[in-house]
Design an enzyme around this catalytic site. Structure first.
Site, PDB file in Angstrom:
ATOM      1  N   SER A  55       0.815  -1.220   0.000  1.00  0.00           N
ATOM      2  CA  SER A  55       0.000   0.000   0.000  1.00  0.00           C
ATOM      3  C   SER A  55       0.844   1.264   0.000  1.00  0.00           C
ATOM      4  CB  SER A  55      -0.930   0.014   1.220  1.00  0.00           C
ATOM      5  OG  SER A  55      -0.188  -0.051   2.420  1.00  0.00           O
ATOM      6  N   GLY A 110      -1.855  -4.078   1.160  1.00  0.00           N
ATOM      7  CA  GLY A 110      -1.964  -5.316   1.906  1.00  0.00           C
ATOM      8  C   GLY A 110      -1.003  -6.409   1.492  1.00  0.00           C
ATOM      9  N   ASN A 159       4.089  -5.673   5.850  1.00  0.00           N
ATOM     10  CA  ASN A 159       2.881  -6.457   6.127  1.00  0.00           C
ATOM     11  C   ASN A 159       3.218  -7.882   6.585  1.00  0.00           C
ATOM     12  OD1 ASN A 159       1.015  -4.392   5.529  1.00  0.00           O
ATOM     13  ND2 ASN A 159       1.215  -4.795   3.347  1.00  0.00           N
ATOM     14  N   ASP A 161      -0.849   7.473  10.364  1.00  0.00           N
ATOM     15  CA  ASP A 161      -1.195   6.271  11.125  1.00  0.00           C
ATOM     16  C   ASP A 161       0.056   5.513  11.566  1.00  0.00           C
ATOM     17  OD1 ASP A 161      -0.345   5.347   8.686  1.00  0.00           O
ATOM     18  OD2 ASP A 161      -2.064   4.045   8.305  1.00  0.00           O
ATOM     19  N   HIS A 166       1.598   4.766   6.951  1.00  0.00           N
ATOM     20  CA  HIS A 166       1.429   5.280   5.592  1.00  0.00           C
ATOM     21  C   HIS A 166       1.859   6.745   5.498  1.00  0.00           C
ATOM     22  CE1 HIS A 166      -1.296   1.754   5.729  1.00  0.00           C
ATOM     23  NE2 HIS A 166      -0.847   1.583   4.501  1.00  0.00           N
TER      24      HIS A 166
END
Length: 200
Positions: free
Chosen positions: A25, A53, A83, A173, A176
């Protein structure tokens, strides 16, 4: 996921794919800052091969199912693995996945240079568990570089303050990137990209 994968394959079939940006992402997110994408990559026949993802195993599958078909890119920029950490994998497993991606790229696009980026920092402080997992994976990933066809670059410190902390102004966050952080990314890899692509 499959819809995006197929659209990427359609783009690749058109050719003119000198620069590949491969990842999850975080790479996918370049599409949210089209002006910056155009500034850094617009004239470079670049293709965004990021899917939100994704882990290393998803990238491996994609590289075997169309993402490289019929093209001979000059450069592939790879940033993948966070991830995997989030799913509970250990640094050694993450490293093995990134190594497999690099080996796949070298096998299927032998004339391309591969620029492996260290997994970006995540979470607020250097003591956070996933930050440490990624840091340990990066230590191993760095050893993939051969100084010729495979290069390694760690631009993670550019996102951190002097104490190694990550702010929500840099990554809202703590994972990102903001548009400003995408500029940081673009500027950090620009000298390497320009050299490999032979830009004046």
């Amino acid at each position: 996921w499959m819809d995006r994968h197929e659209k990427m394959n359609e783009r690749v079939k058109k050719g003119n794919a000198d620069l590949l940006m491969i990842g999850d992402s975080i790479t996918h997110g370049w599409e949210g800052v089209p002006d910056l994408w155009n500034e850094f990559f617009g004239k470079r026949n670049a293709v965004n091969l990021g899917i939100g993802g994704d882990q290393t195993q998803h990238v491996l599958w994609r590289l075997d199912h169309g993402n490289l078909d019929g093209i001979q890119p000059k450069l592939a920029v790879v940033m993948i693995g966070t991830n995997n950490a989030g799913s509970g994998q250990q640094p050694e497993q993450i490293y093995a996945g990134v190594k497999a991606v690099v080996e796949k790229l070298r096998a299927k696009a032998p004339t391309a240079k591969v620029l492996v980026l260290a997994i970006f920092p995540r979470d607020a402080t250097p003591n956070d568990r996933l930050r440490q997992v990624n840091a340990k994976a990066n230590e191993m990933i760095a050893k993939l570089a051969d100084g010729k066809d495979v290069l390694f670059l760690d631009i993670g410190p550019k996102f951190l303050d002097a104490e190694g902390n990550l702010s929500k102004e840099t990554m809202p966050d703590l994972l990102h990137l903001t548009p400003k952080s995408y500029r940081t990314w673009g500027e950090a890899i620009e000298p390497t990209v320009a050299k490999i692509l032979g830009d004046k």
